[in-house]
Design an enzyme around this catalytic site. Structure first.
Site, PDB file in Angstrom:
ATOM      1  N   MET A   1      34.003 102.483  81.644  1.00 51.85           N
ATOM      2  CA  MET A   1      35.450 102.471  81.919  1.00 51.85           C
ATOM      3  C   MET A   1      35.761 101.453  83.015  1.00 51.85           C
ATOM      4  O   MET A   1      36.128 101.819  84.126  1.00 51.85           O
ATOM      5  CB  MET A   1      35.923 103.862  82.353  1.00 51.85           C
ATOM      6  CG  MET A   1      37.444 103.985  82.443  1.00 51.85           C
ATOM      7  SD  MET A   1      37.976 105.522  83.226  1.00 51.85           S
ATOM      8  CE  MET A   1      37.542 106.667  81.948  1.00 51.85           C
ATOM      9  N   CYS A   2      35.577 100.193  82.736  1.00 50.98           N
ATOM     10  CA  CYS A   2      35.842  99.091  83.666  1.00 50.98           C
ATOM     11  C   CYS A   2      34.977  99.214  84.932  1.00 50.98           C
ATOM     12  O   CYS A   2      34.500 100.292  85.269  1.00 50.98           O
ATOM     13  CB  CYS A   2      37.307  99.005  84.080  1.00 50.98           C
ATOM     14  SG  CYS A   2      38.472  98.895  82.726  1.00 50.98           S
ATOM     15  N   GLU A   3      34.790  98.081  85.610  1.00 52.14           N
ATOM     16  CA  GLU A   3      34.081  98.094  86.882  1.00 52.14           C
ATOM     17  C   GLU A   3      34.715  97.090  87.832  1.00 52.14           C
ATOM     18  O   GLU A   3      35.308  96.084  87.409  1.00 52.14           O
ATOM     19  CB  GLU A   3      32.593  97.801  86.694  1.00 52.14           C
ATOM     20  CG  GLU A   3      31.889  98.897  85.910  1.00 52.14           C
ATOM     21  CD  GLU A   3      30.382  98.857  86.037  1.00 52.14           C
ATOM     22  OE1 GLU A   3      29.878  98.406  87.086  1.00 52.14           O
ATOM     23  OE2 GLU A   3      29.713  99.295  85.075  1.00 52.14           O
ATOM     24  N   ASN A  32      31.281  97.116  79.193  1.00 52.32           N
ATOM     25  CA  ASN A  32      32.593  96.615  79.630  1.00 52.32           C
ATOM     26  C   ASN A  32      32.806  95.209  79.057  1.00 52.32           C
ATOM     27  O   ASN A  32      32.900  94.230  79.792  1.00 52.32           O
ATOM     28  CB  ASN A  32      32.659  96.559  81.157  1.00 52.32           C
ATOM     29  CG  ASN A  32      32.357  97.893  81.812  1.00 52.32           C
ATOM     30  OD1 ASN A  32      33.116  98.841  81.673  1.00 52.32           O
ATOM     31  ND2 ASN A  32      31.241  97.971  82.514  1.00 52.32           N
ATOM     32  N   ASN A 108      40.001 100.670  88.057  1.00 53.89           N
ATOM     33  CA  ASN A 108      39.049 101.346  87.177  1.00 53.89           C
ATOM     34  C   ASN A 108      39.528 102.770  86.975  1.00 53.89           C
ATOM     35  O   ASN A 108      39.781 103.493  87.947  1.00 53.89           O
ATOM     36  CB  ASN A 108      37.649 101.341  87.809  1.00 53.89           C
ATOM     37  CG  ASN A 108      36.806 102.525  87.342  1.00 53.89           C
ATOM     38  OD1 ASN A 108      36.512 103.412  88.126  1.00 53.89           O
ATOM     39  ND2 ASN A 108      36.430 102.538  86.088  1.00 53.89           N
TER      40      ASN A 108
END
Length: 252
Positions: A1-3, A32, A108
């Protein structure tokens, strides 16, 4: 989930040691693959480079990770969820003006219903993400108290807003006005604070990058850095002043 990855330093420095593994989080060593972006400051203004392509395979991101030197950086690799398609308009970081400065934001998590809140008439999202809508809400919330010579009122407002938005989902973010780096760890963020012969520096990342004494954020913790030094931190337990540059809570 995004970084996320952020850096604050007392002098411009190479960040390749950490940007190399962070770039690979964009689709190779982590899931990602839906875009990458990086903001770095020079002459007081942010330069934004981003693309909806996977970060790990981007030649341009590779060149930036190897050659970039800056004292303030915000970077992001995306897992598209809201909306679930890659596009440059929905790729972080985002930039919007407020209070006579250019602000940069990356997120995020997921706070999908934030777009249903009252719009900010002075900040119009370019893309469709919940992240950019939350960014505009933050700018609206701090605009009335922002001042470059007194951080306390608007940082108090920022902390309250972050806590409120975090109740709607997951809300880890990096934010900068070009002077200080603000990092909010709702539930998944780490920091590394250090110094060497060139001065102090602080790094923030979703997951630790390379070796080092990385420490986890407390849940709902806001950490504020300037020139690589911690100015203040907020947590559910209260406020802690870390530098004499920040006025006391009771200051007029």
């Amino acid at each position: 989930m995004c970084e996320l990855f952020g850096a604050s330093s007392s002098t411009p420095r190479s960040l390749s040691r950490w940007l190399r593994p962070f770039r690979l989080r964009g689709g190779e060593s982590a899931d990602n693959p839906d875009g990458w972006g990086i903001a770095f400051w020079s002459g007081g203004h942010p330069n934004i480079e981003k693309s909806p392509e996977p970060g790990w395979s981007s030649t341009h991101f590779l060149q930036l990770s190897e050659n970039l030197a800056s004292d303030l950086v915000i970077a992001h690799v995306r897992k598209a969820r809201h909306p679930p398609v890659p596009s440059v308009e929905n790729t972080h970081p985002f930039v919007h003006p407020c209070c006579g400065r250019e602000w940069v934001f990356a997120h995020n998590g997921l706070v999908s219903d934030v777009a249903e809140s009252a719009p900010n008439p002075s900040c119009h999202p370019v893309g469709e993400t919940d992240s950019e809508h939350a960014f505009c809400q933050i700018l609206a919330g701090i605009a009335g108290t922002y001042a470059t010579d007194d951080h306390q009122p608007w940082l108090n407002a920022l902390n309250r807003l972050a806590d409120a938005i975090a109740t709607r989902g997951k809300f880890n973010f990096l934010l900068s006005d070009g002077r200080i780096l603000m990092a909010y760890g709702h539930d998944r963020l780490h920091y590394l604070e250090s110094s060497d012969g060139r001065g102090s520096f602080a790094l923030v990342a979703t997951e630790p990058l390379a070796d080092g004494p990385w420490q986890p954020f407390a849940d709902q913790e806001l950490r504020v850095y300037k020139d690589g030094v911690l100015l203040a931190r907020y947590s559910p337990q209260g406020f802690a002043q870390a530098s004499s540059e920040l006025p006391d809570k009771g200051a007029a």
